[in-house]
Design a protein around this motif. Sequence first.
Motif, PDB file in Angstrom:
ATOM      1  N   ALA A   1      54.390  68.784  35.944  1.00 49.81           N
ATOM      2  CA  ALA A   1      54.078  68.614  34.520  1.00 49.81           C
ATOM      3  C   ALA A   1      54.417  69.874  33.727  1.00 49.81           C
ATOM      4  O   ALA A   1      54.870  69.789  32.578  1.00 49.81           O
ATOM      5  CB  ALA A   1      52.614  68.234  34.345  1.00 49.81           C
TER       6      ALA A   1
ATOM      7  N   ALA B   1      57.924  70.066  32.108  1.00 47.32           N
ATOM      8  CA  ALA B   1      58.320  69.078  31.099  1.00 47.32           C
ATOM      9  C   ALA B   1      58.752  69.758  29.803  1.00 47.32           C
ATOM     10  O   ALA B   1      58.141  70.732  29.368  1.00 47.32           O
ATOM     11  CB  ALA B   1      57.178  68.115  30.827  1.00 47.32           C
TER      12      ALA B   1
ATOM     13  N   ARG C   1      59.102  67.799  27.087  1.00 46.38           N
ATOM     14  CA  ARG C   1      58.359  67.043  26.072  1.00 46.38           C
ATOM     15  C   ARG C   1      57.399  66.083  26.743  1.00 46.38           C
ATOM     16  O   ARG C   1      57.542  65.737  27.912  1.00 46.38           O
ATOM     17  CB  ARG C   1      59.285  66.327  25.104  1.00 46.38           C
ATOM     18  N   THR C   2      56.420  65.648  25.961  1.00 39.80           N
ATOM     19  CA  THR C   2      55.412  64.695  26.419  1.00 39.80           C
ATOM     20  C   THR C   2      55.532  63.426  25.598  1.00 39.80           C
ATOM     21  O   THR C   2      55.665  63.485  24.371  1.00 39.80           O
ATOM     22  CB  THR C   2      53.994  65.289  26.263  1.00 39.80           C
TER      23      THR C   2
ATOM     24  N   ASN D   1      53.485  59.885  24.954  1.00 42.54           N
ATOM     25  CA  ASN D   1      52.258  59.117  25.157  1.00 42.54           C
ATOM     26  C   ASN D   1      52.593  57.633  25.122  1.00 42.54           C
ATOM     27  O   ASN D   1      53.267  57.175  24.191  1.00 42.54           O
ATOM     28  CB  ASN D   1      51.229  59.441  24.076  1.00 42.54           C
TER      29      ASN D   1
ATOM     30  N   THR E   1      63.309  66.671  31.392  1.00 42.56           N
ATOM     31  CA  THR E   1      62.081  66.442  32.136  1.00 42.56           C
ATOM     32  C   THR E   1      61.011  66.002  31.146  1.00 42.56           C
ATOM     33  O   THR E   1      60.692  66.734  30.208  1.00 42.56           O
ATOM     34  CB  THR E   1      61.631  67.709  32.891  1.00 42.56           C
ATOM     35  N   VAL E   2      60.488  64.796  31.367  1.00 45.87           N
ATOM     36  CA  VAL E   2      59.529  64.183  30.445  1.00 45.87           C
ATOM     37  C   VAL E   2      58.204  63.949  31.165  1.00 45.87           C
ATOM     38  O   VAL E   2      58.176  63.423  32.274  1.00 45.87           O
ATOM     39  CB  VAL E   2      60.067  62.840  29.884  1.00 45.87           C
ATOM     40  N   ARG E   3      57.139  64.350  30.511  1.00 46.11           N
ATOM     41  CA  ARG E   3      55.779  64.077  30.997  1.00 46.11           C
ATOM     42  C   ARG E   3      55.275  62.849  30.250  1.00 46.11           C
ATOM     43  O   ARG E   3      55.145  62.863  29.028  1.00 46.11           O
ATOM     44  CB  ARG E   3      54.882  65.285  30.722  1.00 46.11           C
ATOM     45  N   PHE E   4      55.039  61.769  30.990  1.00 42.70           N
ATOM     46  CA  PHE E   4      54.502  60.541  30.409  1.00 42.70           C
ATOM     47  C   PHE E   4      52.984  60.546  30.591  1.00 42.70           C
ATOM     48  O   PHE E   4      52.491  60.696  31.710  1.00 42.70           O
ATOM     49  CB  PHE E   4      55.090  59.307  31.105  1.00 42.70           C
ATOM     50  N   VAL E   5      52.256  60.395  29.501  1.00 37.68           N
ATOM     51  CA  VAL E   5      50.806  60.268  29.544  1.00 37.68           C
ATOM     52  C   VAL E   5      50.513  58.800  29.264  1.00 37.68           C
ATOM     53  O   VAL E   5      50.844  58.278  28.195  1.00 37.68           O
ATOM     54  CB  VAL E   5      50.110  61.184  28.511  1.00 37.68           C
TER      55      VAL E   5
ATOM     56  N   GLU F   1      49.282  60.249  34.582  1.00 39.01           N
ATOM     57  CA  GLU F   1      50.511  60.925  34.158  1.00 39.01           C
ATOM     58  C   GLU F   1      51.607  60.748  35.197  1.00 39.01           C
ATOM     59  O   GLU F   1      51.324  60.610  36.385  1.00 39.01           O
ATOM     60  CB  GLU F   1      50.263  62.426  33.960  1.00 39.01           C
TER      61      GLU F   1
ATOM     62  N   THR G   1      55.521  62.671  35.621  1.00 45.47           N
ATOM     63  CA  THR G   1      56.524  63.579  35.069  1.00 45.47           C
ATOM     64  C   THR G   1      57.819  63.364  35.840  1.00 45.47           C
ATOM     65  O   THR G   1      57.816  63.349  37.072  1.00 45.47           O
ATOM     66  CB  THR G   1      56.062  65.051  35.162  1.00 45.47           C
TER      67      THR G   1
END
Length: 178
Positions: free
Chosen positions: A36, A39, A41-42, A44, A64-68, A145, A147
């Motif tokens: 994470a 990343a 960007r995040t 949501n 690299t994307v962090r998905f919440v 989450e 990532t």
Amino acid sequence: MTLRNRLAFAACVLAFSVSAVASPGSHADIGQPAAAASATRTVNIEMTDLAFSPKTLEVKAGETVRFVLVNKGQLLHEFNLGDAAMHAEHQKEMLKMQQSGAMTTTGMHHAGMDHGAMGQGSMPMAGMTHDDPNSVLVEPGKTAELTWTFSGTRDLEFACNVPGHYQAGMVGTLKVAP
């Protein structure tokens, strides 16, 4: 359409659906899991019963994307990155998990499971765990989450492969651009 009608429709569609003929790729074809902290960007994503919001996403190759993931629904949902063939194969695994009792409409059953009784003989049935790196299950009212670092440029989907959910429309488009 009420939730009960949508679920009944999804079950009917699942019962009559035909498996994909294409050979599925592997998660390595679309990228790899990442920490994470790496990343850039995040994003949501809200999961409701049989829908994602937003429904479309665009990322860049190498990003690299962090998905919440927030499950605001009353059912267990999955966030799975892949192409249509990968989802079709994963849906078969998820159906086996549900049929075996390893998964219910609201969660996973881990404790006390007799994996040997689920398969033939004393071997556990394949696919009884949900541990693909490109996928996460989110129970009702919970947040999770994932990532991911995306590779290549191609059109993907993010989907819920809990039996009947994909067929009822719980799928979004994800474009990986150069």
